[in-house]
Design an enzyme around this catalytic site. Structure first.
Site, PDB file in Angstrom:
ATOM      1  N   SER A  53      18.605 -38.522   9.304  1.00 30.77           N
ATOM      2  CA  SER A  53      18.280 -37.442  10.220  1.00 30.77           C
ATOM      3  C   SER A  53      17.496 -37.893  11.459  1.00 30.77           C
ATOM      4  O   SER A  53      17.467 -37.171  12.453  1.00 30.77           O
ATOM      5  CB  SER A  53      17.465 -36.370   9.487  1.00 30.77           C
ATOM      6  OG  SER A  53      16.211 -36.880   9.064  1.00 30.77           O
TER       7      SER A  53
ATOM      8  N   LYS B 175       9.293 -38.030  16.248  1.00 31.71           N
ATOM      9  CA  LYS B 175      10.348 -37.171  15.686  1.00 31.71           C
ATOM     10  C   LYS B 175       9.851 -35.734  15.666  1.00 31.71           C
ATOM     11  O   LYS B 175       8.692 -35.477  15.316  1.00 31.71           O
ATOM     12  CB  LYS B 175      10.678 -37.658  14.264  1.00 31.71           C
ATOM     13  CG  LYS B 175      11.834 -36.908  13.585  1.00 31.71           C
ATOM     14  CD  LYS B 175      12.111 -37.481  12.193  1.00 31.71           C
ATOM     15  CE  LYS B 175      13.305 -36.816  11.526  1.00 31.71           C
ATOM     16  NZ  LYS B 175      13.605 -37.378  10.185  1.00 31.71           N
TER      17      LYS B 175
ATOM     18  N   SER C 267      16.752 -41.355   5.892  1.00 34.34           N
ATOM     19  CA  SER C 267      16.761 -40.902   7.293  1.00 34.34           C
ATOM     20  C   SER C 267      16.075 -41.806   8.299  1.00 34.34           C
ATOM     21  O   SER C 267      16.182 -41.573   9.497  1.00 34.34           O
ATOM     22  CB  SER C 267      16.133 -39.522   7.393  1.00 34.34           C
ATOM     23  OG  SER C 267      17.089 -38.559   7.084  1.00 34.34           O
TER      24      SER C 267
END
Ligand code: GLN
Length: 491
Positions: free
Chosen positions: A158, A78, A182
């Site tokens: 997210s 990420k 998330s």
């Protein structure tokens, strides 16, 4: 033979060990798939050359008999984890050209375990969001579509890029971060497994901070076993993060015994709010039946402060975010927009560098921390947070693990819920209590809804008891037999 990109991490690990293929071959297959799937916008930065270099080095180590736990396995990171020499943006304009001179502990742990990094995945700006639509680099498309309907859906957020990449078979696994859901919500939306470990299990060092008392890194994978393997490699005490726990990392894979007889599973009555959709209620019921069939005992429990969790989270998280984001001022790194004075430079840099959701959080955060409102909002929220944690502590006097839905809906359309932040925030209603209490929470795909979209169930454990969470998840995964895959992703 199964396509290389379709293997689970455990299968790939075994294939590499047996010499059926090399890490270079496995990585090349993923690089090709990643390039072919650019339409998803799952990656912000692809690093194919670096990946192949790492794969070569990995094959070399294996030849010398030095294979680590993730040896040769291509994963995605990420874009919130700082990666040495590789651009790290947090999906924000303010960091659009930031290249860190250091590696985050979590990504470093993965590299040290032998993993290969394919690149950096897209996310909501500074990890604020539930749709991955707030990224400065554009939204991510969920590889899943409603049956007979081609309109694009969000992957959740997210960690939407990570979830989409894993579901689309353009990474064997990916790192995510979870502040209020998330990892778990995008895992549910994309039909994969994601675990947010206990706060303190993984180091936060080198991870761009959103809300420091909530942020945790965790793995996103296609199976529970893979989550166990990857979490083992990511976790561990780090003297550079004073909130990382000085605890040994258990062998999570060894916890997958398949035996959950006699375990007590809490079913919180407060997670059945009025208006909970039938399909979510049904999949939850189904989950309870699977556990019963495996010899576990469902027990109704009460977590009475659940109804305050969302409001509490949306005070605590923005408060911490407003403080953490004060460092982006155009002085030492990131975007700078010059002005006539220092103050004007700050203002212009931040006005141009941050997107509107990030600005909204900064405004809320500074408001609840302001002298006049601190006691009414922030101090009160801290007290409620303690009560929420206490609810769980009491529940764990009688149960071993808790089962709930992960999210109140399946993936929604791109662009939906964007004009109403409260509706967007409601996505987190089942995930934030766990975050506020610092507990481990895992989402696993449990079935499809009437439109053919995946639905997730959440397992919540005692502090630092990821082993029980993973063990129960493994049993449920076998019962669910979830083999569905997004259209266009063949076996
Ligand atoms: N959706 C939540 C938020 O917008 C959670 C985000 C996260 O866990 N990073 O704050």
């Amino acid at each position: 033979m199964t396509r290389l990109t379709d293997l689970t991490m455990a299968q790939a690990r075994d294939g590499l060990a047996k010499g059926e293929f090399t890490s270079v071959e496995l990585t090349e297959a993923h690089v090709k798939a990643m390039e072919a799937a650019r339409g998803l916008n799952a990656y912000i930065t692809e690093t194919p050359d670096l990946a192949l270099e790492q794969a070569k080095a990995s094959d070399e180590r294996r030849r010398k008999g030095e294979a680590g736990a993730m040896e040769g396995l291509p994963v995605a990171i990420k874009d919130l984890f700082c990666t040495k020499g590789v651009r790290t943006t947090a999906a924000s304009k303010i960091l659009h050209d930031f290249t860190p001179p250091y590696e985050s502990t979590v990504s470093d742990n993965l590299l040290k375990a032998g993993a290969v990094s394919l690149g950096k995945t897209n996310l909501d700006e500074f990890a604020m969001g539930s749709s991955n639509m707030t990224s400065h680099f554009g939204g991510v498309t969920n590889p899943w579509k409603r049956r007979g309907d081609d309109s694009p859906l969000v992957p959740g957020g997210s960690s939407g890029g990570s979830a989409a990449a894993v579901a689309a078979r353009i990474a064997l696994g990916a790192t995510g971060t979870d502040t209020g859901g998330s990892i778990r919500q995008p895992a549910a939306f994309c039909g994969i497994v994601g675990i947010k470990p206990t706060y303190g299990r993984c180091s936060r060092w080198g991870t761009v901070a959103f809300a420091s008392s909530l942020d945790q890194a965790g793995p996103m994978t296609r199976t529970v076993r893979d989550a166990a393997i990857m979490l083992g490699a990511m976790a561990g005490h780090d003297p550079k993060d004073s909130t990382s726990a000085p605890m040994a990392v258990p062998d999570f894979e060894a916890a997958l015994t398949g035996d959950i007889r006699g375990l007590k599973v809490g079913i919180p009555k407060e997670y059945r709010p009025e208006g909970l959709s039938d399909e979510i209620a049904k999949v939850w019921e189904q989950g309870i039946e699977w556990l019963k069939a495996a010899g576990a005992e469902p027990v109704e429990i009460s977590l009475p402060h659940t109804k305050y969790a969302l409001a509490t989270y949306y005070i605590v998280a923005p408060a911490e975010a407003s403080s953490n984001l004060a460092r982006y001022d155009g002085v030492r790194f990131g975007l700078r927009v010059d002005g006539k004075s220092l103050d004007e430079m700050y203002a212009k840099t931040r006005a141009e560098g941050f997107g509107s959701e990030v600005k909204r959080r900064i405004m809320i955060g500074t408001y609840v921390l302001s002298a006049g409102y601190y006691d009414a909002y922030y101090a009160k929220a801290q007290k409620v947070r303690a009560l929420i944690a206490e609810d769980f502590r009491k529940a764990y006097e009688t149960v071993d693990v808790i089962l709930t839905p992960t999210a109140p809906s399946a993936a929604f359309g791109m662009g939906e819920k964007m004009d109403d932040p409260i509706t967007m925030y409601l996505n987190d209603v089942f995930t934030v209590p766990t975050s506020l209490a610092g507990l481990p929470g895992l989402s696993l795909p449990a079935g499809l809804n009437a439109e053919g979209l995946p639905l997730g169930l959440q397992l919540i454990g005692r502090p630092f008891d990821e082993e029980t969470v993973l063990k129960v998840a493994d049993v449920m995964e076998q019962a669910a037999g979830f083999t569905a895959r997004p259209a266009g992703v063949e076996g």
